[in-house]
Write an enzyme that holds these catalytic residues in place. Structure first.
Site, PDB file in Angstrom:
ATOM      1  N   SER A  11      -5.039   3.504  -7.131  1.00 10.75           N
ATOM      2  CA  SER A  11      -6.393   3.567  -6.563  1.00 10.75           C
ATOM      3  C   SER A  11      -6.353   3.635  -5.047  1.00 10.75           C
ATOM      4  O   SER A  11      -7.200   3.060  -4.374  1.00 10.75           O
ATOM      5  CB  SER A  11      -7.195   2.353  -7.011  1.00 10.75           C
ATOM      6  OG  SER A  11      -6.465   1.175  -6.675  1.00 10.75           O
ATOM      7  N   TRP A  14      -5.705   9.019  -2.626  1.00 11.62           N
ATOM      8  CA  TRP A  14      -5.694  10.117  -3.605  1.00 11.62           C
ATOM      9  C   TRP A  14      -5.990   9.601  -5.012  1.00 11.62           C
ATOM     10  O   TRP A  14      -6.689  10.245  -5.791  1.00 11.62           O
ATOM     11  CB  TRP A  14      -4.338  10.836  -3.554  1.00 11.62           C
ATOM     12  CG  TRP A  14      -4.198  12.081  -4.397  1.00 11.62           C
ATOM     13  CD1 TRP A  14      -3.139  12.393  -5.207  1.00 11.62           C
ATOM     14  CD2 TRP A  14      -5.107  13.208  -4.490  1.00 11.62           C
ATOM     15  NE1 TRP A  14      -3.326  13.625  -5.785  1.00 11.62           N
ATOM     16  CE2 TRP A  14      -4.523  14.137  -5.374  1.00 11.62           C
ATOM     17  CE3 TRP A  14      -6.351  13.491  -3.914  1.00 11.62           C
ATOM     18  CZ2 TRP A  14      -5.144  15.354  -5.697  1.00 11.62           C
ATOM     19  CZ3 TRP A  14      -6.972  14.701  -4.251  1.00 11.62           C
ATOM     20  CH2 TRP A  14      -6.373  15.608  -5.121  1.00 11.62           C
ATOM     21  N   LYS A 138       3.638  12.532  -5.181  1.00 11.29           N
ATOM     22  CA  LYS A 138       4.436  13.492  -4.420  1.00 11.29           C
ATOM     23  C   LYS A 138       5.679  12.791  -3.890  1.00 11.29           C
ATOM     24  O   LYS A 138       5.632  12.062  -2.902  1.00 11.29           O
ATOM     25  CB  LYS A 138       3.597  14.107  -3.290  1.00 11.29           C
ATOM     26  CG  LYS A 138       2.534  15.068  -3.849  1.00 11.29           C
ATOM     27  CD  LYS A 138       1.691  15.725  -2.786  1.00 11.29           C
ATOM     28  CE  LYS A 138       0.719  16.727  -3.432  1.00 11.29           C
ATOM     29  NZ  LYS A 138      -0.235  17.289  -2.471  1.00 11.29           N
ATOM     30  N   ALA A 171      -6.844  14.304   0.413  1.00 16.43           N
ATOM     31  CA  ALA A 171      -7.747  13.540  -0.457  1.00 16.43           C
ATOM     32  C   ALA A 171      -9.172  13.465   0.098  1.00 16.43           C
ATOM     33  O   ALA A 171     -10.141  13.670  -0.645  1.00 16.43           O
ATOM     34  CB  ALA A 171      -7.177  12.139  -0.679  1.00 16.43           C
ATOM     35  N   LYS A 271       7.649  19.151   0.749  1.00 16.87           N
ATOM     36  CA  LYS A 271       6.760  19.547   1.859  1.00 16.87           C
ATOM     37  C   LYS A 271       6.421  18.357   2.744  1.00 16.87           C
ATOM     38  O   LYS A 271       6.073  18.536   3.916  1.00 16.87           O
ATOM     39  CB  LYS A 271       5.502  20.248   1.334  1.00 16.87           C
ATOM     40  CG  LYS A 271       4.567  19.393   0.482  1.00 16.87           C
ATOM     41  CD  LYS A 271       3.576  18.570   1.249  1.00 16.87           C
ATOM     42  CE  LYS A 271       2.861  17.564   0.364  1.00 16.87           C
ATOM     43  NZ  LYS A 271       1.990  16.637   1.114  1.00 16.87           N
ATOM     44  N   GLN A 366       4.760   9.276   2.604  1.00 24.84           N
ATOM     45  CA  GLN A 366       5.790   9.564   1.611  1.00 24.84           C
ATOM     46  C   GLN A 366       6.949  10.344   2.236  1.00 24.84           C
ATOM     47  O   GLN A 366       8.047  10.367   1.714  1.00 24.84           O
ATOM     48  CB  GLN A 366       5.188  10.373   0.453  1.00 24.84           C
ATOM     49  CG  GLN A 366       3.972   9.725  -0.183  1.00 24.84           C
ATOM     50  CD  GLN A 366       4.325   8.608  -1.130  1.00 24.84           C
ATOM     51  OE1 GLN A 366       4.608   8.819  -2.299  1.00 24.84           O
ATOM     52  NE2 GLN A 366       4.367   7.397  -0.600  1.00 24.84           N
TER      53      GLN A 366
HETATM   54  P1  NAD Z   1      -2.191   5.520  -0.402  1.00 23.69           P
HETATM   55  O1  NAD Z   1      -1.392   6.149   0.671  1.00 23.69           O
HETATM   56  O2  NAD Z   1      -3.640   5.359  -0.185  1.00 23.69           O
HETATM   57  O3  NAD Z   1      -1.469   4.135  -0.692  1.00 23.69           O
HETATM   58  C1  NAD Z   1      -2.076   2.938  -0.802  1.00 23.69           C
HETATM   59  C2  NAD Z   1      -2.069   2.466  -2.246  1.00 23.69           C
HETATM   60  O4  NAD Z   1      -0.851   1.758  -2.540  1.00 23.69           O
HETATM   61  C3  NAD Z   1      -3.199   1.501  -2.494  1.00 23.69           C
HETATM   62  O5  NAD Z   1      -3.843   1.791  -3.710  1.00 23.69           O
HETATM   63  C4  NAD Z   1      -2.490   0.168  -2.584  1.00 23.69           C
HETATM   64  O6  NAD Z   1      -3.168  -0.756  -3.392  1.00 23.69           O
HETATM   65  C5  NAD Z   1      -1.191   0.576  -3.223  1.00 23.69           C
HETATM   66  N1  NAD Z   1      -0.164  -0.452  -3.105  1.00 23.69           N
HETATM   67  C6  NAD Z   1       0.201  -1.152  -2.011  1.00 23.69           C
HETATM   68  N2  NAD Z   1       1.171  -2.025  -2.330  1.00 23.69           N
HETATM   69  C7  NAD Z   1       1.420  -1.880  -3.648  1.00 23.69           C
HETATM   70  C8  NAD Z   1       2.324  -2.489  -4.562  1.00 23.69           C
HETATM   71  N3  NAD Z   1       3.176  -3.430  -4.170  1.00 23.69           N
HETATM   72  N4  NAD Z   1       2.328  -2.060  -5.840  1.00 23.69           N
HETATM   73  C9  NAD Z   1       1.498  -1.094  -6.242  1.00 23.69           C
HETATM   74  N5  NAD Z   1       0.622  -0.475  -5.432  1.00 23.69           N
HETATM   75  C10 NAD Z   1       0.586  -0.877  -4.150  1.00 23.69           C
HETATM   76  O7  NAD Z   1      -1.927   6.278  -1.776  1.00 23.69           O
HETATM   77  P2  NAD Z   1      -2.490   7.701  -2.241  1.00 23.69           P
HETATM   78  O8  NAD Z   1      -3.001   8.484  -1.070  1.00 23.69           O
HETATM   79  O9  NAD Z   1      -3.407   7.474  -3.370  1.00 23.69           O
HETATM   80  O10 NAD Z   1      -1.173   8.460  -2.689  1.00 23.69           O
HETATM   81  C11 NAD Z   1      -0.663   8.456  -3.999  1.00 23.69           C
HETATM   82  C12 NAD Z   1       0.206   9.664  -4.197  1.00 23.69           C
HETATM   83  O11 NAD Z   1      -0.586  10.832  -4.059  1.00 23.69           O
HETATM   84  C13 NAD Z   1       1.332   9.808  -3.164  1.00 23.69           C
HETATM   85  O12 NAD Z   1       2.509  10.232  -3.813  1.00 23.69           O
HETATM   86  C14 NAD Z   1       0.847  10.886  -2.225  1.00 23.69           C
HETATM   87  O13 NAD Z   1       1.894  11.647  -1.669  1.00 23.69           O
HETATM   88  C15 NAD Z   1       0.012  11.742  -3.154  1.00 23.69           C
HETATM   89  N6  NAD Z   1      -1.058  12.507  -2.515  1.00 23.69           N
HETATM   90  C16 NAD Z   1      -1.832  11.986  -1.529  1.00 23.69           C
HETATM   91  C17 NAD Z   1      -2.852  12.740  -0.968  1.00 23.69           C
HETATM   92  C18 NAD Z   1      -3.739  12.208   0.122  1.00 23.69           C
HETATM   93  O14 NAD Z   1      -4.353  13.011   0.824  1.00 23.69           O
HETATM   94  N7  NAD Z   1      -3.867  10.913   0.279  1.00 23.69           N
HETATM   95  C19 NAD Z   1      -3.102  14.018  -1.449  1.00 23.69           C
HETATM   96  C20 NAD Z   1      -2.323  14.530  -2.473  1.00 23.69           C
HETATM   97  C21 NAD Z   1      -1.294  13.751  -2.992  1.00 23.69           C
HETATM   98  P1  13P Z   2      -0.076  13.419   3.349  1.00 27.54           P
HETATM   99  O1  13P Z   2       0.437  12.342   2.434  1.00 27.54           O
HETATM  100  O2  13P Z   2       0.892  13.811   4.417  1.00 27.54           O
HETATM  101  O3  13P Z   2      -1.434  13.088   3.911  1.00 27.54           O
HETATM  102  O4  13P Z   2      -0.258  14.715   2.461  1.00 27.54           O
HETATM  103  C1  13P Z   2      -1.399  14.831   1.701  1.00 27.54           C
HETATM  104  C2  13P Z   2      -1.218  15.906   0.700  1.00 27.54           C
HETATM  105  O5  13P Z   2      -0.370  15.818  -0.151  1.00 27.54           O
HETATM  106  C3  13P Z   2      -2.104  17.077   0.816  1.00 27.54           C
HETATM  107  O6  13P Z   2      -1.955  17.944  -0.268  1.00 27.54           O
END
Ligand code: NAD
Ligand code: 13P
Ligand code: CA
Length: 416
Positions: A11, A14, A138, A171, A271, A366
């Site tokens: 949560s 993303w 990712k 996101a 990436k 990441q």
């Molecule tokens: P985020 O960067 O918002 O990370 C924070 C999350 O990690 C929170 O939900 C937090 O509760 C959780 N967290 C912290 N400590 C924790 C623990 N000990 N155990 C479990 N959870 C814990 O995360 P995100 O943006 O939702 O990213 C998730 C995935 O999606 C990643 O692999 C990212 O690369 C990918 N992604 C992100 C985006 C974006 O724009 N944010 C877009 C596409 C893909």
């Molecule tokens: P970042 O984790 O670098 O924000 O990348 C977001 C993403 O995966 C966009 O598609």
């Protein structure tokens, strides 16, 4: 008449956005899905930021820190990780991992990659044997001996099939319903599409045990192995490419479903390293031509990595033709968090980890950990010099190479 029940494991920025996308679709397709979407939340105490529209000095929520799940379920907003986005009311935030996953026929894994291994161990006994999954993570699951896609390492740990979703999807933009595309890779063994034969004439319906089969499965490395998988009950709508499309597609979020799980997953992981490198040169104010040069080399190394280590299944066209490939590379290198934090770290002369801590309010990069993991994997195989950008980015992060030398470090002709 059974319906699919969806749980989002995670949560963050993303994770919450994908929960919104999915919950809009489960509500719109009551023939296929239960409306309610469970969202597992890593519980923490959060105060509503004073800048939030929710902030009301007279409300009991205004000053004290509250459980994040309480705030999400009360205000239908994730004030910490996706502030100012109204969430559909059919999302239910649940702090118990086991409870949130126990009825799900579809599990969507969406959290920073460093946490997923431990969570799988906790989920193991609690999920339905015939659940299927989609990983939005990712990153790659790396040890010095081996590299695995998260979709497959999650699948292996849980004894289920897991596909992948990845694309050019900042996101916050998706949450604001600005147009984007994404790629879903889903390639389960054929048992689901055919389904088990229902028993004829008065005999009781096939039990879960009857549906469990040893089936041949070809993984993303092209290795065929016998896996024990439980087919989804025939009463459930078949979980095929069409259903995946229905689950994730929105007017503002266009889904393309493919079968190349390796290409989609590797693009999304690698990436992030390229985005760190692009942020570095942006921090030097070298301009857009320099950024484009890093992206070009990055794309070639991503494709080469796929061909070298997943040669039997990867489609090189995934890198150049899908949203998960070149489009995600471009958006991440324009405004992703890895890009922005790397840029700020150069501008301020501090480490990227410091910027991550001070600027992201708990969100996580990441790219830095993936750079380290991928470098360790390449080095163990003596291949690090064949991927000069991936390797140099790690060495710059470590202080072992100079950022200003990057053009020469990646100027190796005939590598591709
Ligand atoms: P985020 O960067 O918002 O990370 C924070 C999350 O990690 C929170 O939900 C937090 O509760 C959780 N967290 C912290 N400590 C924790 C623990 N000990 N155990 C479990 N959870 C814990 O995360 P995100 O943006 O939702 O990213 C998730 C995935 O999606 C990643 O692999 C990212 O690369 C990918 N992604 C992100 C985006 C974006 O724009 N944010 C877009 C596409 C893909
Ligand atoms: P970042 O984790 O670098 O924000 O990348 C977001 C993403 O995966 C966009 O598609
Ligand atoms: Ca608000």
């Amino acid at each position: 008449e059974q319906k699919h029940k969806v749980t989002i494991v995670g949560s963050g920025n993303w994770g919450t956005t994908i929960a919104k996308v999915v919950a809009e679709n489960t509500k719109e397709h009551p023939d296929l899905f239960e409306s309610e979407v469970q969202m597992w939340v890593y519980e923490e105490q959060v105060a509503i930021p004073e800048a939030s529209k929710l902030y009301d000095p007279s409300s009991k929520y205004s000053t004290e820190k509250q459980k994040l799940t309480t705030l999400i379920n009360h205000f239908h907003e994730n004030v910490k990780y996706l502030p100012n986005i109204a969430l559909p009311h059919n999302i239910v935030a649940n702090p118990s991992l086991q409870d949130s996953v126990k009825e799900a026929t579809i599990l969507v894994f969406n959290l920073p990659h460093q946490f997923i291994g431990g969570l799988c161990d906790q989920m193991k006994g609690s999920i339905l044997p015939y659940a299927r999954g989609v990983s939005c993570i990712k990153g790659v699951d790396v040890s010095s001996e081996d590299i695995n896609l998260y979709s497959e390492s999650i699948g292996k740990k849980l004894g289920i099939y897991v596909g992948a979703l990845s694309g050019a999807n900042i996101a916050n933009e998706v949450a604001l319903e600005k147009f984007s595309e994404t790629t879903v890779a889903y390639d389960p063994p054929p048992m689901d599409s055919r389904g088990p034969t229902p028993k004829e004439g008065g005999t009781p319906r096939a039990s879960e045990l009857d549906l469990t089969k040893i089936t041949e499965h070809k993984d993303s490395k092209g290795l065929t192995s016998k896996v024990r998988l439980t087919a989804q009950p025939p009463e459930l709508p078949p979980l095929d490419h069409q259903l995946m499309h229905t689950l994730f597609h929105r007017p503002y979020f266009h889904v393309h479903v493919v079968s190349d799980v390796a290409g989609v997953s590797l693009s999304g992981a690698l990436k992030n390293i390229v985005a760190v490198a692009t942020g570095f040169v942006a921090g030097l104010d070298w301009g857009d031509n320099a950024k484009a040069a890093i992206m070009r080399v990055g794309l070639l190394e991503m494709r080469k990595f796929g061909k070298m280590f997943f040669e039997n299944t990867v489609r090189t066209a995934t890198f150049t033709e899908e949203s998960a490939g070149v489009a995600d590379l471009i958006t991440s290198c324009m405004s992703g968090r890895n890009y922005r934090c790397a840029k700020m770290s150069v501008e301020r002369g501090v480490s990227i980890a410091e910027v991550e801590k001070s600027e992201l309010n708990g969100q996580m990069l990441q790219g830095t950990s993936t750079a380290k993991e991928v470098y360790g994997f390449l080095k163990a195989r003596g291949k690090e010099n064949e991927f000069p950008l991936l390797t140099s980015t790690y060495r710059i992060l470590q202080g072992e190479a100079k950022l200003e030398d990057l053009p020469d470090l990646i100027a190796k002709p005939n590598l591709f």
